[in-house]
Scaffold this active site. Sequence first.
Site, PDB file in Angstrom:
ATOM      1  CE  LYS A 211      -3.693   2.085   2.855  1.00 10.71           C
ATOM      2  NZ  LYS A 211      -4.537   1.889   4.057  1.00 10.71           N
TER       3      LYS A 211
ATOM      4  CB  SER B 150      -7.890   3.766   3.286  1.00 10.18           C
ATOM      5  OG  SER B 150      -6.985   3.130   4.162  1.00 10.18           O
TER       6      SER B 150
ATOM      7  CB  SER C 256      -7.839   0.730   6.122  1.00  9.61           C
ATOM      8  OG  SER C 256      -8.474   1.957   5.968  1.00  9.61           O
TER       9      SER C 256
HETATM   10  N1  GLN Z   1     -12.500   4.021   6.840  1.00 11.51           N
HETATM   11  C1  GLN Z   1     -11.903   4.447   8.078  1.00 11.51           C
HETATM   12  C2  GLN Z   1     -11.512   5.892   7.978  1.00 11.51           C
HETATM   13  O1  GLN Z   1     -11.845   6.508   7.038  1.00 11.51           O
HETATM   14  C3  GLN Z   1     -10.745   3.566   8.401  1.00 11.51           C
HETATM   15  C4  GLN Z   1      -9.509   3.920   7.690  1.00 11.51           C
HETATM   16  C5  GLN Z   1      -8.338   3.090   8.040  1.00 11.51           C
HETATM   17  O2  GLN Z   1      -8.442   2.038   8.680  1.00 11.51           O
HETATM   18  N2  GLN Z   1      -7.176   3.575   7.661  1.00 11.51           N
HETATM   19  O3  GLN Z   1     -10.891   6.426   8.821  1.00 11.51           O
END
Ligand code: GLN
Length: 473
Positions: free
Chosen positions: A76, A151, A175
């Site tokens: 990532k 994400s 994420s």
């Molecule tokens: N979707 C969550 C957020 O927007 C989690 C993101 C993540 O785990 N990096 O913060």
Amino acid sequence: MKRYNTLREVRSDIASGAISCVTLTQYYLDNIERKKHLNAYVEVYANEALAQAAIVDEKIKAGTAGKLAGMVVGLKDVLCHKGHGVQASSKILSGFISQFNGTAVQRLIDEDAIIIGRQNCDEFAMGSSNENSAFGPVLNEIDPTRVPGGSSGGTAVAVQADTCLVSLGSDTGGSVRQPAAFCGIVGFKPTYSRISRYGLLAYASSFDSIGIIARSIEDTALVLEVIAGSDDNDSTVSTTVVPEYSKSTPYTKKASVCYLKEALESPGVADDIKEVMRKQIASLQAKGHTVEPVAFPLLDYILPTYYILTTAEASSNLSRYDGVKYGYRSSNATDLLSLYTKTRSEGFGKEVKKRIMLGTFVLSAGFYDAYYTKAQKIRRLIKETTEGLLQQYDFVLTPTTTTTAFKIGDHSGDPISMYLADIFTVQANICGIPAISFPKGTDANGLPIGLQLMTRAFEEESLLTFTQSLLDD
Ligand code: GLN
């Protein structure tokens, strides 16, 4: 070439001469090219990966290869990989090159993994749909009109679309698990502090964890074993001994499992997902495990707590991107202050700016106690209540998500509905406990459904073996 689900299958075909690391890497590179429209990769290291593959082929022949020889991995775009770009899919880090390898990345390299590229994600890992990337959205291979989740959207699609075997992502609130659920693969977040965060671009440091996306539990276990454990470069990492997860014996005990009643009762959870939960519960009971419903009234406080604390931490972490030290610098600045403001205004995307402002607000003198301090207290309450449950039960079962992959654009105008995508995943980050999403069936549209298991801190071994026993059903 066939689709490989485990490194074991890869190694057996290398041993029989059916493939080599070079032909396998070329196969993945061809897939990346064919599936470019999915937008999973920000950068592909074709020549470098092929050269590394040739070296690993020689090592395998010489009997000197590491544990991950033959494993083609992706990263990532939040993990530092020396000499390669890293920019959290943000304009503000454009042109920035990693000066060192993050610990997890270094450990993959040391065991002869082949790194094929870096993967698109929501900017600074903030999002649940991969629509917040400076490189544009990532598409779900099963239905390209739908999001892959976020994400780590590119990371999940890269594995889903057979462009690498395993990928490393980051999980601050879900994420890794939520996109894995949307893409029909395995997503795993270990205990907070199990894996060093050195070389992971920070979002919210008390929640952030490197996570693994794979097609199998056995590869997840193997990669965890390689990258977990103490590290002089990260003072927050645990020194708890790392078991040989890849050699764990199958789970044979009778487990006690609870599931959140809300998951079956809330109108917000899709019917097909409830049905898969019910079937999973019945099959656990049929195998002699104890399964009981529990109420978790604190569920309503999970997202507010998460968004107050993570935005506060993000506003501090992201203050370093000021146009002086890293990446993008506005060319319209006239003095130091305008350098900061213009660089940050031009460099950050909308969601990131919103979160920085929210975080600054909850930390500001007049509101600190009302928001930040209160959220810290509620975090403690959620953690203690969850730990209490895990004294009584070995595992907590929930759906990973409330719906299957939604259409691109469906939630982009409504942050609350977007944030609700993580209602079940955030709890594990608030508490710092390990959690996994595993694929279980599909909905009426053929879209994958993921279920989640959580367990006590540092009990990754039983989490992985128990999950394997559910996949074997
Ligand atoms: N979707 C969550 C957020 O927007 C989690 C993101 C993540 O785990 N990096 O913060």
